[in-house]
Design a protein around this motif. Sequence first.
Motif, PDB file in Angstrom:
ATOM      1  N   ASN B 194       0.831  -1.202   0.000  1.00 16.55           N
ATOM      2  CA  ASN B 194       0.000   0.000   0.000  1.00 16.55           C
ATOM      3  C   ASN B 194       0.867   1.254   0.000  1.00 16.55           C
ATOM      4  OD1 ASN B 194      -2.437  -1.491   0.276  1.00 16.55           O
ATOM      5  ND2 ASN B 194      -1.865  -1.831   2.415  1.00 16.55           N
ATOM      6  N   GLU B 195       0.211   2.377  -0.211  1.00 19.00           N
ATOM      7  CA  GLU B 195       0.840   3.688  -0.082  1.00 19.00           C
ATOM      8  C   GLU B 195       1.975   3.926  -1.074  1.00 19.00           C
ATOM      9  OE1 GLU B 195       1.931   3.865   4.020  1.00 19.00           O
ATOM     10  OE2 GLU B 195      -0.065   3.243   4.603  1.00 19.00           O
ATOM     11  N   ILE B 196       1.883   3.295  -2.239  1.00 26.27           N
ATOM     12  CA  ILE B 196       2.835   3.628  -3.301  1.00 26.27           C
ATOM     13  C   ILE B 196       2.242   4.813  -4.057  1.00 26.27           C
ATOM     14  CG2 ILE B 196       3.689   2.862  -5.534  1.00 26.27           C
ATOM     15  CD1 ILE B 196       5.274   1.459  -3.619  1.00 26.27           C
ATOM     16  N   SER B 197       3.029   5.861  -4.200  1.00 23.05           N
ATOM     17  CA  SER B 197       2.495   7.097  -4.774  1.00 23.05           C
ATOM     18  C   SER B 197       2.034   6.904  -6.216  1.00 23.05           C
ATOM     19  CB  SER B 197       3.555   8.184  -4.663  1.00 23.05           C
ATOM     20  OG  SER B 197       3.780   8.755  -5.906  1.00 23.05           O
ATOM     21  N   LYS B 198       1.042   7.701  -6.612  1.00 21.33           N
ATOM     22  CA  LYS B 198       0.389   7.551  -7.915  1.00 21.33           C
ATOM     23  C   LYS B 198       1.357   7.757  -9.072  1.00 21.33           C
ATOM     24  CE  LYS B 198      -2.806  10.614  -9.069  1.00 21.33           C
ATOM     25  NZ  LYS B 198      -4.106  11.318  -9.109  1.00 21.33           N
ATOM     26  N   ILE B 199       2.404   8.570  -8.832  1.00 26.13           N
ATOM     27  CA  ILE B 199       3.315   8.879  -9.935  1.00 26.13           C
ATOM     28  C   ILE B 199       4.385   7.820 -10.136  1.00 26.13           C
ATOM     29  CG2 ILE B 199       3.016  11.385  -9.910  1.00 26.13           C
ATOM     30  CD1 ILE B 199       5.429  11.506  -8.055  1.00 26.13           C
ATOM     31  N   ALA B 200       4.393   6.797  -9.288  1.00 27.16           N
ATOM     32  CA  ALA B 200       5.413   5.759  -9.421  1.00 27.16           C
ATOM     33  C   ALA B 200       5.158   4.931 -10.687  1.00 27.16           C
ATOM     34  CB  ALA B 200       5.390   4.847  -8.201  1.00 27.16           C
ATOM     35  N   PRO B 201       6.237   4.533 -11.382  1.00 32.78           N
ATOM     36  CA  PRO B 201       6.053   3.711 -12.588  1.00 32.78           C
ATOM     37  C   PRO B 201       5.778   2.258 -12.217  1.00 32.78           C
ATOM     38  CG  PRO B 201       8.368   4.128 -12.218  1.00 32.78           C
ATOM     39  CD  PRO B 201       7.635   4.820 -11.111  1.00 32.78           C
ATOM     40  N   VAL B 202       4.501   1.888 -12.113  1.00 36.08           N
ATOM     41  CA  VAL B 202       4.134   0.533 -11.695  1.00 36.08           C
ATOM     42  C   VAL B 202       3.786  -0.288 -12.928  1.00 36.08           C
ATOM     43  CG1 VAL B 202       2.540  -0.818 -10.315  1.00 36.08           C
ATOM     44  CG2 VAL B 202       3.295   1.396  -9.510  1.00 36.08           C
ATOM     45  N   PHE B 237      -2.971   6.842  -4.082  1.00 35.42           N
ATOM     46  CA  PHE B 237      -1.957   5.813  -3.910  1.00 35.42           C
ATOM     47  C   PHE B 237      -2.370   4.537  -4.635  1.00 35.42           C
ATOM     48  CE2 PHE B 237      -1.550   8.431  -0.075  1.00 35.42           C
ATOM     49  CZ  PHE B 237      -0.215   8.778  -0.188  1.00 35.42           C
ATOM     50  N   TYR B 238      -1.369   3.772  -5.030  1.00 35.63           N
ATOM     51  CA  TYR B 238      -1.634   2.457  -5.595  1.00 35.63           C
ATOM     52  C   TYR B 238      -1.747   1.423  -4.473  1.00 35.63           C
ATOM     53  CZ  TYR B 238      -0.487   3.695 -10.422  1.00 35.63           C
ATOM     54  OH  TYR B 238      -0.481   4.223 -11.669  1.00 35.63           O
ATOM     55  N   THR B 239      -2.634   0.460  -4.655  1.00 33.82           N
ATOM     56  CA  THR B 239      -2.592  -0.757  -3.860  1.00 33.82           C
ATOM     57  C   THR B 239      -2.157  -1.863  -4.811  1.00 33.82           C
ATOM     58  OG1 THR B 239      -4.347   0.005  -2.443  1.00 33.82           O
ATOM     59  CG2 THR B 239      -3.923  -2.345  -2.453  1.00 33.82           C
ATOM     60  N   ILE B 240      -1.073  -2.516  -4.458  1.00 28.47           N
ATOM     61  CA  ILE B 240      -0.478  -3.479  -5.385  1.00 28.47           C
ATOM     62  C   ILE B 240      -0.563  -4.883  -4.797  1.00 28.47           C
ATOM     63  CG2 ILE B 240       1.658  -4.138  -6.538  1.00 28.47           C
ATOM     64  CD1 ILE B 240       2.506  -1.223  -6.395  1.00 28.47           C
ATOM     65  N   ASP B 241      -1.055  -5.836  -5.588  1.00 24.40           N
ATOM     66  CA  ASP B 241      -1.007  -7.247  -5.182  1.00 24.40           C
ATOM     67  C   ASP B 241       0.354  -7.802  -5.547  1.00 24.40           C
ATOM     68  OD1 ASP B 241      -3.522  -7.351  -4.151  1.00 24.40           O
ATOM     69  OD2 ASP B 241      -4.463  -7.959  -6.025  1.00 24.40           O
ATOM     70  N   VAL B 242       1.058  -8.313  -4.558  1.00 24.36           N
ATOM     71  CA  VAL B 242       2.394  -8.832  -4.796  1.00 24.36           C
ATOM     72  C   VAL B 242       2.379 -10.343  -4.643  1.00 24.36           C
ATOM     73  CG1 VAL B 242       4.797  -8.751  -4.065  1.00 24.36           C
ATOM     74  CG2 VAL B 242       3.371  -6.730  -3.841  1.00 24.36           C
ATOM     75  N   LYS B 243       2.826 -11.038  -5.694  1.00 25.36           N
ATOM     76  CA  LYS B 243       2.931 -12.494  -5.595  1.00 25.36           C
ATOM     77  C   LYS B 243       4.296 -12.827  -5.010  1.00 25.36           C
ATOM     78  CE  LYS B 243       2.065 -16.732  -8.077  1.00 25.36           C
ATOM     79  NZ  LYS B 243       3.012 -17.451  -7.213  1.00 25.36           N
ATOM     80  N   LEU B 244       4.298 -13.523  -3.870  1.00 24.23           N
ATOM     81  CA  LEU B 244       5.551 -13.780  -3.162  1.00 24.23           C
ATOM     82  C   LEU B 244       6.434 -14.766  -3.914  1.00 24.23           C
ATOM     83  CD1 LEU B 244       4.086 -14.164   0.410  1.00 24.23           C
ATOM     84  CD2 LEU B 244       5.457 -12.279  -0.423  1.00 24.23           C
TER      85      LEU B 244
END
Lengths: 167, 274
Positions: B194-202, B237-244
Motif C-alpha cells: 500500500n501507499e505507493i504514490s500515484k506517480i510511481a512507474p508501476v 496511492f496504488y494498492t499493489i497485489d504482490v505475488k511472493l
Amino acid sequence: MNNSVLSYSLQFIVLVLVQVLILNHINFLGHINPYLYVIFILLFPINDKRLTYLLISFVLGLTIDIFSDSGGVHAAAAVSIAFIRPVVLKFCFGSVYDHGTIKFKNVDFGAKIIYFIILVFIHHFILFALETFNIKDIILVIQKTLFSSIFTIILCLVTSILFSKKT
Amino acid sequence: MQQIIQFFIRNKTNLLYLLLLFIAVIFTIQSHSYHKSKFINSANFITGGVYNSANNVSIYFNLESQNILLQEENARLNSIYHTPNDTIDNSFINDTVYSGVKYKFTPAQVIKNSYSAKNNVLLINRGKRDSMKQDFGVVTPKGILGIVDQTSTKFATVLSILNTNIKISAQLKNSNHFGSLMWNTKSPQIVQLNEISKIAPVKKGDTIVTSGRSVIFPKGIPIGVIKDYRLDSAENFYTIDVKLFNDMTNIEYVYIIENIDKDEINSLLKPNNE
C-alpha cells in the motif's frame, strides 16, 4: 475413580497432540481444519462437578491456543460450550437428562448427532468470530464456521463410533 | 456481608465462567496487537519440544525439495562470486558489504509453519542462547519471511508476513518509491503493498524488494513480483497485489538477520520521534 482420572488425562494429551500435530495442518481448500478436541468437552461425563468441568475445558482450549499461537480464542470457545452444555443436553435428550441417568454410549443416535451439531456450531462460531475480530467480516466468519463445523462433526461422529466401548 | 457470600456461592458457576471468558478475551486482544502476546506463545520448552520432535520426523519428507532450494541458492551465490564486482546485479549481497551497515546471518530451521489463520506465527529452533532478540528479521533463500517476536531459551516465534499485525517497508526494485507491505488474509501467496504514490512507474511483473528504511531488513531483499495493481478510493496511492517468491506453505531452512548497528541507529532515531 483414579483409573478414570488417568484415562481422561491420557485422552486429553492424545487429543491435544492429534489436534496440533495433524489436524491443524490439514488446511483443506485453503483454510478448513477440523477441531476434533471439542469431543473431549462434548463427551465429558455428566456429573455435579461443573466448576471442575469448566476449568478443564478452559485449560484444554488454552493448551491448543499456546500450541497454535492464537491468543485465547480456543479457550473462550471451549469454556463457552462447557458453560451452555446443560441447556443443550436438556434440549436434546429431555427426560433422560432430567432423571440424571444419561450415558453417552446408550443414548439415541439421532439425538446425539443434534447435540454434536449444536455445540460444534456454537464453538466454531465463537472461535472464528474472535479470531477474525472484525464485524465487517461476519460473512467470512459464518462461511468458515459452516465448512469447518461439517468437517468437525463428521470426524467427531466417526471417532465416537470407533472408540466407543462395547458393552 | 453474608448475603454477598451467599450470592457468590449461588452463582459460582456463572462467575467462574465469566472470569475464564474474561481471561480468554484478554489473551485474544493481546494476540491482536504487535509484540504483546507474552504469555500465550509457542516458544516455551514444552510446545517447542513437541514441535521439535515432530519436525525431526517430518523434515525427511521434503528433503528433496529443500535440497533443490539450497542448490539454487548456491548456484546464485556462486555466479555472484565468480562475476567481476562492477557488473553485480544483485543488491542483496552488494549492500551487506558496501552500505556500511553490517548484518549477521544465522541459519535456523522452521519447526512449526502456519499459513491458514489470520495471524500466522511460525516457530524456529533458535532462541536466547543463540542471542536471538525481538525484531530480528527472518528471510529464506528466496525472500523475506517475517520478524522475530517472542524468544525462549531454545526457541523463538516469528510473525510471518502473513500476519495482519505486521507492516514491512518495501519498494519497487527499479525506482525508489516505497510503501508498506500488509496482508489482507485472502491468499497465502499474495500480499498487498500500500501507499505507493500515484506517480510511481508501476508495471505488472516488476519486482518488489525491501526498502532498508527500517533497521530490521537490509535493503534489496527480494519479496515478490507485481501481480495486479489499482488506485485506492482516494486515487492518490496504488494498492499493489504482490505475488511472493516464497512458497509460504513449504518453508524449512531460514536465515535470521541481525543488524549489528541496530542499537546505535535506534538511539539516534529516538530523540527525533519524541
